[in-house]
Design a protein around this motif. Structure first.
Motif, PDB file in Angstrom:
ATOM      1  N   THR A 102       0.839  -1.192   0.000  1.00 39.22           N
ATOM      2  CA  THR A 102       0.000   0.000   0.000  1.00 39.22           C
ATOM      3  C   THR A 102       0.876   1.243   0.000  1.00 39.22           C
ATOM      4  OG1 THR A 102      -1.845   1.120   1.113  1.00 39.22           O
ATOM      5  CG2 THR A 102      -0.179   0.159   2.522  1.00 39.22           C
ATOM      6  N   ALA A 103       0.344   2.293  -0.587  1.00 36.61           N
ATOM      7  CA  ALA A 103       1.003   3.607  -0.556  1.00 36.61           C
ATOM      8  C   ALA A 103      -0.087   4.640  -0.317  1.00 36.61           C
ATOM      9  CB  ALA A 103       1.735   3.883  -1.865  1.00 36.61           C
ATOM     10  N   PHE A 104       0.105   5.472   0.700  1.00 34.80           N
ATOM     11  CA  PHE A 104      -0.924   6.455   1.042  1.00 34.80           C
ATOM     12  C   PHE A 104      -0.265   7.758   1.488  1.00 34.80           C
ATOM     13  CE2 PHE A 104       0.095   4.075   4.861  1.00 34.80           C
ATOM     14  CZ  PHE A 104       0.186   5.037   5.853  1.00 34.80           C
ATOM     15  N   TYR A 105      -1.039   8.832   1.394  1.00 32.83           N
ATOM     16  CA  TYR A 105      -0.537  10.156   1.743  1.00 32.83           C
ATOM     17  C   TYR A 105      -0.974  10.511   3.158  1.00 32.83           C
ATOM     18  CZ  TYR A 105       0.609  15.113   1.372  1.00 32.83           C
ATOM     19  OH  TYR A 105       1.136  16.371   1.574  1.00 32.83           O
ATOM     20  N   ASN A 106      -0.007  10.825   4.012  1.00 33.64           N
ATOM     21  CA  ASN A 106      -0.272  11.238   5.392  1.00 33.64           C
ATOM     22  C   ASN A 106      -0.308  12.766   5.439  1.00 33.64           C
ATOM     23  OD1 ASN A 106      -0.069  11.964   8.149  1.00 33.64           O
ATOM     24  ND2 ASN A 106       0.922  10.017   8.638  1.00 33.64           N
ATOM     25  N   GLU A 107      -1.511  13.314   5.557  1.00 33.81           N
ATOM     26  CA  GLU A 107      -1.652  14.766   5.512  1.00 33.81           C
ATOM     27  C   GLU A 107      -1.031  15.454   6.723  1.00 33.81           C
ATOM     28  OE1 GLU A 107      -5.754  15.696   4.997  1.00 33.81           O
ATOM     29  OE2 GLU A 107      -5.781  15.097   2.875  1.00 33.81           O
ATOM     30  N   VAL A 109       1.799  14.882   8.244  1.00 36.50           N
ATOM     31  CA  VAL A 109       3.239  15.149   8.072  1.00 36.50           C
ATOM     32  C   VAL A 109       3.583  15.511   6.629  1.00 36.50           C
ATOM     33  CG1 VAL A 109       3.934  13.718  10.015  1.00 36.50           C
ATOM     34  CG2 VAL A 109       3.701  12.687   7.751  1.00 36.50           C
ATOM     35  N   GLU A 110       2.560  15.492   5.753  1.00 36.35           N
ATOM     36  CA  GLU A 110       2.716  15.838   4.332  1.00 36.35           C
ATOM     37  C   GLU A 110       3.781  14.968   3.657  1.00 36.35           C
ATOM     38  OE1 GLU A 110       3.416  20.068   4.328  1.00 36.35           O
ATOM     39  OE2 GLU A 110       1.261  20.489   4.368  1.00 36.35           O
ATOM     40  N   LYS A 111       3.629  13.659   3.859  1.00 44.01           N
ATOM     41  CA  LYS A 111       4.557  12.706   3.250  1.00 44.01           C
ATOM     42  C   LYS A 111       3.790  11.478   2.769  1.00 44.01           C
ATOM     43  CE  LYS A 111       8.537  13.991   6.142  1.00 44.01           C
ATOM     44  NZ  LYS A 111       9.225  14.753   5.094  1.00 44.01           N
ATOM     45  N   TRP A 112       4.386  10.808   1.791  1.00 42.96           N
ATOM     46  CA  TRP A 112       3.866   9.545   1.296  1.00 42.96           C
ATOM     47  C   TRP A 112       4.487   8.393   2.078  1.00 42.96           C
ATOM     48  CZ3 TRP A 112      -0.017   8.745  -2.100  1.00 42.96           C
ATOM     49  CH2 TRP A 112      -0.447   9.846  -2.835  1.00 42.96           C
ATOM     50  N   LEU A 322      -2.114   1.632  -4.656  1.00 39.56           N
ATOM     51  CA  LEU A 322      -2.037   3.088  -4.495  1.00 39.56           C
ATOM     52  C   LEU A 322      -3.349   3.662  -3.957  1.00 39.56           C
ATOM     53  CD1 LEU A 322      -0.518   5.780  -4.892  1.00 39.56           C
ATOM     54  CD2 LEU A 322      -1.410   5.822  -7.232  1.00 39.56           C
ATOM     55  N   LYS A 323      -3.257   4.378  -2.845  1.00 35.56           N
ATOM     56  CA  LYS A 323      -4.394   5.113  -2.279  1.00 35.56           C
ATOM     57  C   LYS A 323      -4.146   6.611  -2.474  1.00 35.56           C
ATOM     58  CE  LYS A 323      -5.248   0.991  -0.744  1.00 35.56           C
ATOM     59  NZ  LYS A 323      -6.137   0.117  -1.527  1.00 35.56           N
ATOM     60  N   ASP A 324      -5.212   7.393  -2.353  1.00 39.50           N
ATOM     61  CA  ASP A 324      -5.080   8.857  -2.374  1.00 39.50           C
ATOM     62  C   ASP A 324      -4.443   9.367  -3.666  1.00 39.50           C
ATOM     63  OD1 ASP A 324      -5.945   8.738   0.349  1.00 39.50           O
ATOM     64  OD2 ASP A 324      -3.883   8.363   0.954  1.00 39.50           O
ATOM     65  N   ASP A 325      -4.873   8.823  -4.811  1.00 40.08           N
ATOM     66  CA  ASP A 325      -4.222   9.242  -6.066  1.00 40.08           C
ATOM     67  C   ASP A 325      -4.855  10.486  -6.675  1.00 40.08           C
ATOM     68  OD1 ASP A 325      -6.603   7.895  -6.907  1.00 40.08           O
ATOM     69  OD2 ASP A 325      -5.718   7.636  -8.892  1.00 40.08           O
ATOM     70  N   ASN A 326      -5.951  10.987  -6.062  1.00 37.72           N
ATOM     71  CA  ASN A 326      -6.591  12.211  -6.552  1.00 37.72           C
ATOM     72  C   ASN A 326      -6.912  12.137  -8.047  1.00 37.72           C
ATOM     73  OD1 ASN A 326      -6.665  13.958  -4.130  1.00 37.72           O
ATOM     74  ND2 ASN A 326      -4.440  13.737  -4.230  1.00 37.72           N
ATOM     75  N   TYR A 327      -7.410  10.984  -8.458  1.00 38.09           N
ATOM     76  CA  TYR A 327      -7.863  10.769  -9.842  1.00 38.09           C
ATOM     77  C   TYR A 327      -6.735  10.890 -10.866  1.00 38.09           C
ATOM     78  CZ  TYR A 327     -12.318  11.388  -7.478  1.00 38.09           C
ATOM     79  OH  TYR A 327     -13.360  11.278  -6.608  1.00 38.09           O
ATOM     80  N   LEU A 328      -5.496  10.607 -10.418  1.00 33.20           N
ATOM     81  CA  LEU A 328      -4.410  10.549 -11.399  1.00 33.20           C
ATOM     82  C   LEU A 328      -4.649   9.403 -12.381  1.00 33.20           C
ATOM     83  CD1 LEU A 328      -1.605  11.435 -12.442  1.00 33.20           C
ATOM     84  CD2 LEU A 328      -0.579   9.923 -10.731  1.00 33.20           C
ATOM     85  N   PHE A 329      -5.193   8.283 -11.855  1.00 27.20           N
ATOM     86  CA  PHE A 329      -5.414   7.095 -12.677  1.00 27.20           C
ATOM     87  C   PHE A 329      -6.899   6.811 -12.855  1.00 27.20           C
ATOM     88  CE2 PHE A 329      -1.223   6.448 -10.762  1.00 27.20           C
ATOM     89  CZ  PHE A 329      -0.472   6.156 -11.890  1.00 27.20           C
ATOM     90  N   ASN A 330      -7.233   6.210 -14.020  1.00 27.74           N
ATOM     91  CA  ASN A 330      -8.616   5.790 -14.256  1.00 27.74           C
ATOM     92  C   ASN A 330      -8.816   4.361 -13.754  1.00 27.74           C
ATOM     93  OD1 ASN A 330      -7.572   4.022 -16.222  1.00 27.74           O
ATOM     94  ND2 ASN A 330      -7.974   5.444 -17.897  1.00 27.74           N
ATOM     95  N   ASP A 331      -9.981   3.785 -14.039  1.00 26.54           N
ATOM     96  CA  ASP A 331     -10.305   2.449 -13.528  1.00 26.54           C
ATOM     97  C   ASP A 331      -9.418   1.353 -14.113  1.00 26.54           C
ATOM     98  OD1 ASP A 331     -12.284   3.543 -11.971  1.00 26.54           O
ATOM     99  OD2 ASP A 331     -13.920   3.088 -13.371  1.00 26.54           O
ATOM    100  N   LEU A 349       2.576  13.636  -6.018  1.00 24.55           N
ATOM    101  CA  LEU A 349       2.399  12.341  -6.676  1.00 24.55           C
ATOM    102  C   LEU A 349       2.617  12.482  -8.183  1.00 24.55           C
ATOM    103  CD1 LEU A 349       1.518   9.342  -6.602  1.00 24.55           C
ATOM    104  CD2 LEU A 349      -0.843  10.159  -6.879  1.00 24.55           C
ATOM    105  N   TYR A 350       3.411  11.567  -8.742  1.00 25.02           N
ATOM    106  CA  TYR A 350       3.724  11.580 -10.166  1.00 25.02           C
ATOM    107  C   TYR A 350       3.638  10.163 -10.736  1.00 25.02           C
ATOM    108  CZ  TYR A 350       6.008  15.962  -8.738  1.00 25.02           C
ATOM    109  OH  TYR A 350       6.290  17.191  -8.202  1.00 25.02           O
ATOM    110  N   CYS A 351       3.559  10.072 -12.055  1.00 24.83           N
ATOM    111  CA  CYS A 351       3.688   8.769 -12.711  1.00 24.83           C
ATOM    112  C   CYS A 351       4.642   8.899 -13.896  1.00 24.83           C
ATOM    113  CB  CYS A 351       2.338   8.219 -13.153  1.00 24.83           C
ATOM    114  SG  CYS A 351       1.485   9.146 -14.450  1.00 24.83           S
TER     115      CYS A 351
END
Length: 384
Positions: A102-107, A109-112, A322-331, A349-351
């Motif tokens: 899993t990968a998630f954004y911790n608001e 501490v503002e880190k992944w 990946l969690k918290d991708d803010n709609y970077l990726f589609n289904d 977050l980048y790809c």
């Protein structure tokens, strides 16, 4: 826990290129790779005769051109040697056997936070950083479509990622499913080894030569896509004639338009078309059912086969972790935005490597991402 400025997931060419660009600016980063080596698709999941389908000047990673003495269209082994040199030159050190859970954004501490399973030691590890680069790519895992009766097939069936060469298939009846570049080239390879080869062509495809595609790539610097498509389609027809009578139909839009807007590459012929015209390779429509070794096709044709090679592509696996991708990726695990605006989301977050533009797109992504991270860090460093 290990903290760096940038966490990169995936040690394919996209991850390597991004790490190299970051290393040049002394921006700390770590690459997490689930396999036991970098570029595992090239090293462990590619067939022997594979070459880069585009000329070498369109396939260079940032800051390292290919040597002048290598062929214009680089064979797989030479490309792996190039990657080996790239890794050592830019001091890239991936962490292997790290399967991301899993990968998630911790608001707060503002880190992944990226949690991995160290499959060698059997322990969980956590890596975190201000930025996360998803470089696991478009080819996360092989895709085999649901096919009625496939479980009853008595022969061998594999995904093309497990195909090496046609040596063991000599004299056997082999069906290739999928008419992209891999499928067409595998069919050619099987025929060369003496297999009785058929290929399923389900969708319209453009067929060109590597020289015609190279011309189109060069012209793309000066002419609009519509004009380029007109030129290459005329050249393709002069070279191959009307292929519809062999079961290969053209799409209604041009090859460079399709590549730019839908990521669909034209077929770059390696000799398959000549074998199709001489009936050494048989073209068939979609499979309707399988019963034992017998396969029935859409046109009613029925034949017994010893093996099936599914050259049906890959699918992205990014949405599994990946969690918290803010709609970077589609289904489908691909970017929602089209090139050239596909590479960046929010919160660092980048790809990289998802542009459907091969190695050229990978270089574009790595440079864009690194410059953006460098700017975000506010460093007094010159962009790259």
């Amino acid at each position: 826990m290990e903290e760096v400025e940038v966490v990169i997931v995936g040690a394919g060419p996209a991850g390597l290129a991004t790490s190299a660009c970051l290393n040049r600016l002394n921006i700390s980063n770590v690459i997490l790779e689930r396999e036991d080596c970098y570029a595992s698709l090239w090293k462990n999941r590619s067939y022997d005769r594979l070459k880069l389908h585009l000329a070498k000047q369109f396939c260079e990673l940032p800051y390292m051109p290919f040597p002048k003495n290598v062929p214009t269209y680089i064979p797989r082994r030479e490309f792996i040697q190039y990657l080996d040199t790239y890794v050592s030159t830019f001091n890239i050190n991936p962490m292997y056997h790290r399967s991301v859970e899993t990968a998630f954004y911790n608001e707060n501490v503002e880190k992944w936070y990226v949690v991995v399973n160290n499959t060698r030691l059997g322990v969980k590890e956590t890596y975190y950083g201000k930025f996360l680069v998803v470089a696991s790519g478009e080819n996360g895992e092989g895709y085999v479509p649901e096919t009625k009766g496939l479980d009853s097939f008595n022969g061998e069936y594999i995904h093309s990622s497990k195909y090496e060469n046609g040596m063991k298939y000599g004299g056997k009846d082999v069906l290739v499913v999928g008419s992209g570049n891999s499928g067409m080239e595998i069919a050619y390879d099987l025929s060369n080894y003496g297999a009785n080869t058929s290929i399923v062509v389900r969708s319209p495809v453009h067929v060109l030569t590597k020289e015609i595609v190279h011309l189109g790539m060069v012209l793309s610097k000066y002419l609009p896509v519509k004009v380029i498509d007109g030129i290459v389609l005329i050249l393709g027809k002069l070279k191959f004639g009307n292929l519809s009578k062999y079961g290969i139909h053209k799409p209604t839009t041009g090859p460079f338009y399709l590549k730019e807007h839908e990521g669909q590459a034209p077929i770059i012929d390696v000799g398959t078309i000549e074998k199709i015209k001489s009936d050494e390779i048989k073209v068939l429509p979609s499979i309707t059912s399988i019963e034992g070794n017998e396969i029935r096709f859409e046109n009613g044709y029925l034949k017994s086969y010893d093996a099936i090679i599914f050259a049906t592509g890959y699918k992205s696996t990014v949405l599994k972790w990946l969690k918290d991708d803010n709609y970077l990726f589609n289904d489908n695990g691909m970017p929602n935005k089209s090139f050239p605006n596909h590479w960046k989301s929010e919160n660092g977050l980048y790809c990289a490597g998802f542009s459907r533009r091969g190695l050229f797109g990978i270089s574009h992504d790595a440079l864009k991402i690194t410059n953006d991270i460098n700017f975000s860090l506010g460093r007094n460093k010159k962009g790259i």
